[in-house]
Enzyme design. Structure first.
Site, PDB file in Angstrom:
ATOM      1  N   GLY A 165       5.393   6.838  15.158  1.00  0.00           N
ATOM      2  CA  GLY A 165       4.895   7.205  13.845  1.00  0.00           C
ATOM      3  C   GLY A 165       4.806   6.032  12.891  1.00  0.00           C
ATOM      4  N   LEU A 207       6.977   1.801   8.854  1.00  0.00           N
ATOM      5  CA  LEU A 207       7.191   0.364   8.712  1.00  0.00           C
ATOM      6  C   LEU A 207       6.894  -0.034   7.268  1.00  0.00           C
ATOM      7  CD1 LEU A 207       7.730  -2.459   9.812  1.00  0.00           C
ATOM      8  CD2 LEU A 207       5.383  -2.515  10.667  1.00  0.00           C
ATOM      9  N   VAL A 241       6.848  -1.969   3.386  1.00  0.00           N
ATOM     10  CA  VAL A 241       6.277  -3.126   2.694  1.00  0.00           C
ATOM     11  C   VAL A 241       7.271  -3.551   1.619  1.00  0.00           C
ATOM     12  CG1 VAL A 241       4.431  -3.892   1.148  1.00  0.00           C
ATOM     13  CG2 VAL A 241       3.888  -2.483   3.136  1.00  0.00           C
ATOM     14  N   TYR A 255       7.626  -4.508  -1.554  1.00  0.00           N
ATOM     15  CA  TYR A 255       6.868  -4.573  -2.803  1.00  0.00           C
ATOM     16  C   TYR A 255       7.553  -5.439  -3.862  1.00  0.00           C
ATOM     17  CZ  TYR A 255       3.985  -0.676  -1.133  1.00  0.00           C
ATOM     18  OH  TYR A 255       3.120   0.125  -0.415  1.00  0.00           O
ATOM     19  N   CYS A 311      -6.942   8.794 -22.282  1.00  0.00           N
ATOM     20  CA  CYS A 311      -6.281   9.314 -23.481  1.00  0.00           C
ATOM     21  C   CYS A 311      -5.101  10.194 -23.090  1.00  0.00           C
ATOM     22  CB  CYS A 311      -7.266  10.087 -24.346  1.00  0.00           C
ATOM     23  SG  CYS A 311      -7.988  11.525 -23.532  1.00  0.00           S
TER      24      CYS A 311
END
Length: 652
Positions: free
Chosen positions: A308, A311, A313, A315, A521
């Site tokens: 699956g 894995l 990252v 960040y 907005c």
């Protein structure tokens, strides 16, 4: 659309020809690298050059780089307006190569007798040019695709033309989905239909008997092992997808009864996206491997194990088990997958399976950079208070005394006193004992005191609890040409952190502390959480905004999920997208995908541009008859209206 660009020798040496705003300072690009943590999350693709500009090295550490500021300026000269989504196809290629190299190294290290066949989950980014590039770059590795829905299956069947590549069919499936997947075998595809619901088994059996096709089947297991982070609920007893152990045994029995147990070849599991701790991956592998060997023991031929996605990252560049990071490398991940599977199969004297991973985030995140500009700012008060005048209100005198006497040894006391006087002023004003001018004077003095205190606090190792939010309350607001809901929806929806920083002026000290507000907005249209070594910070260090001069920010590592999950809040549409490829002479523009016009986004909500224009024409005619508008004004209104319909939804 293909164009080539070759920078001049002077530009290569000196960077882009932007207006010089740097003052004499001890600030260096190394300071910016540390502040924005670019070495942590950006290597080997992003760095800072001597001009203080972000550079992109699309081929990683194999050489060749582009000045990002210079690239943006060149694209703007081609009438491509911001915001701009830049895709670097070489980075995508490099990510695929690195992932496969890690598994190849692990297979060699552990003398693993099987192979690795990665697949890319189409749901991460369904954009046509990206998927076509991915298939092309993945051909040397027989890299395949994963489909999680019927539309994604249609993309995969038509696009994947790599002999030997796998097509993993996940998600909810009806008869049409299953039939289409089976018929894909007639095209030379290898579509594995992964059973995730018990009622899919009977549909597969009936469709197989009707078509006379023996399908390639897999089962998705609901592991008791849970992931970590936001997607930990992807596993466990209450997971959305997958079969319990009892359900898997039922599948085996039904397939055996239908004479189709020989079709069961694959086990799949998934413990969630962005798994930040390698320990969770190891635990899941151990459990899944036992299920795999038990299925083989029951008579299923097996041969494929799909570990699956998950894995992660990094960040924030911290290399920890924080949800925006990961405490392992891709090589660690590949080593653990290979070693665990080999050990489990050796214990049962079984041949090892072909290994599959669905590493979409790790493959796609780095390849795109979103560039947007600052339109203006709302600054916390910066002016120096006017000198104290005779006869001013007592609260003014008290606050002025605090302003003049605040220092490093009394700043906490000074803040508490200033806050008390501000609250007293508000109360006196409510009862009519303070004029509007006096209250404004007191508030200016209060914020001037706070500005002094913030400067002191920034130098302190310890910040008192009552002052922790002062930096945030003093922060400026930088208004950016962007819709968070369209271009960074995970930032709004799940507090996903992305690296955000200026792409130029990085040889200057950023003296402002700010949050970002987008064009919508909606009060949620903001970004006020940013990466930091110690977790999350509430403000971003930015340079002083100079009206009339461009100030460009970049959002990095957003190449997975953000584009396709974006919404049309306030009818801000898709951004301009440019595909860039590195060449020996500079770079080449492979594709330009123009962003939505106002007419296009209006059509998404059932408005006809022609009808709208006709209504404006009729109302203009009526206003002319009533002498409410002149002919020149009516002509200008209709011209502006028509031009707007054909224009980009963002601001020029």
């Amino acid at each position: 659309m293909t164009q080539s660009y070759q920078p001049t020798q002077a530009q290569l040496l000196n960077g882009a020809a932007e207006p010089s705003t740097a003052a004499a300072s001890t600030w260096t690009i190394e300071d910016s690298e540390e502040l924005y943590r670019i070495r942590g999350w950006g290597e080997p693709y992003f760095s800072i050059n001597a001009a203080g500009h972000i550079t992109v090295s699309p081929q990683g550490d194999r050489g060749g780089s582009l000045d990002l500021y210079e690239l943006v300026e060149a694209l703007r000269q081609r009438d491509l307006e911001l915001p701009l989504l830049l895709r670097f196809s070489d980075i995508l290629k490099d990510r695929i190569e690195r992932l496969n190299a890690c598994f190849a190294k692990a297979i060699a290290r552990y003398s693993y007798a099987g192979t690795y066949r990665g697949v890319f989950p189409v749901k991460c980014n369904q954009q046509r040019h990206l998927i076509e590039d991915l298939v092309r770059f993945g051909q040397p590795f027989q890299f395949g695709l994963e489909a999680g829905s019927k539309p994604e299956l249609l993309i995969a069947l038509a696009t994947l033309n790599t002999p030997g590549a796998l097509l993993i069919c996940n998600g909810y499936k009806d008869e049409g989905y299953i039939e289409t997947a089976m018929l894909g075998q007639r095209l030379g595809q290898q579509p594995f239909i992964v059973l995730e619901q018990l009622d899919e088994v009977d549909t597969v059996i009936q469709t197989s008997q009707r078509l006379g096709i023996q399908p390639l089947l897999g089962v998705r297991a609901k592991l008791s092992t849970r992931g970590v982070g936001r997607w930990s609920d992807s596993a466990g007893d209450r997971a959305k997808f997958g079969l319990s152990i009892a359900d898997i045994l039922t599948v085996v029995e039904r397939l055996r009864a239908a004479g189709m147990l020989s079709c069961l070849r694959l086990l799949h599991f998934h413990i969630g996206s962005q798994v930040s701790a390698i320990s969770a991956i190891k635990d899941a592998l151990r459990e899944a491997c036992q299920i795999y060997v038990e299925l083989a023991k029951l008579g299923a031929p097996m041969g494929y194990l799909d570990v699956g996605g998950g894995l992660g990252v990094d960040y924030d560049g911290s290399k920890t088990n924080f949800h925006a990071s990961k405490n392992y490398s891709t090589q660690n991940y590949a080593n653990d997958v290979v070693a665990e599977v080999k050990e489990a199969c050796a214990a049962r004297d079984l041949p090892v399976p072909t290994l599959i991973s669905e590493s979409g985030r790790a493959v796609a995140s780095h390849q795109s950079v979103l560039i947007f500009d600052v339109l203006g700012t709302s600054e916390a008060t910066q002016s120096t208070p006017e000198p104290l005048q005779p006869g001013e209100h007592a609260l003014v005198r008290e606050l002025y005394e605090i302003y003049e006497s605040t220092h490093a040894n009394n700043y906490q006391e000074a803040y508490n006193d200033a806050l008390q006087f501000k609250e007293e002023a508000a109360s006196l004003f409510d009862f009519g004992y303070l004029s509007l001018t006096e209250r404004a004077r007191i508030e200016r003095l209060f914020w001037a005191c706070c500005r002094q205190i913030v400067e002191i606090v920034r130098q302190e190792d310890y910040v008192p609890d009552e002052l922790e939010d002062l930096e945030k309350s003093m922060a400026s607001i930088y208004y950016v040409n962007l819709s968070v809901f369209q271009s960074a929806p995970d930032s709004w929806a799940i507090d996903q952190l992305f690296p955000i920083l200026p792409i130029h002026r990085l040889n200057e000290e950023p003296t402002s502390r700010a949050t970002l507000a987008d064009l919508t907005c909606d009060s949620d249209g903001k970004i006020n959480q940013f990466i930091d070594l110690r977790g999350v910070k509430d403000v971003l260090e930015l340079h002083n905004y100079i009206p009339g001069q461009p100030y460009y920010l970049g959002l990095f590592l957003g190449g997975a999920y953000q584009e396709i999950m974006g919404s049309l809040h306030n009818l801000f549409g898709q951004t301009n997208t440019v595909h860039i490829q590195l060449t020996p002479k500079g770079y080449q523009i492979e594709h330009v995908v123009k962003g939505d016009t106002m007419a296009q986004v209006l059509s998404y909500v059932e408005y006809s541009a022609e009808d709208l224009l006709e209504q404006i024409r009729r109302r203009s005619e009526q206003a002319l008859q009533n002498r409410d508008i002149s002919l020149d004004e009516a002509r200008l209104l209709q011209k502006n209206y028509q031009n707007s319909l054909n224009h980009y939804t963002y601001l020029s």
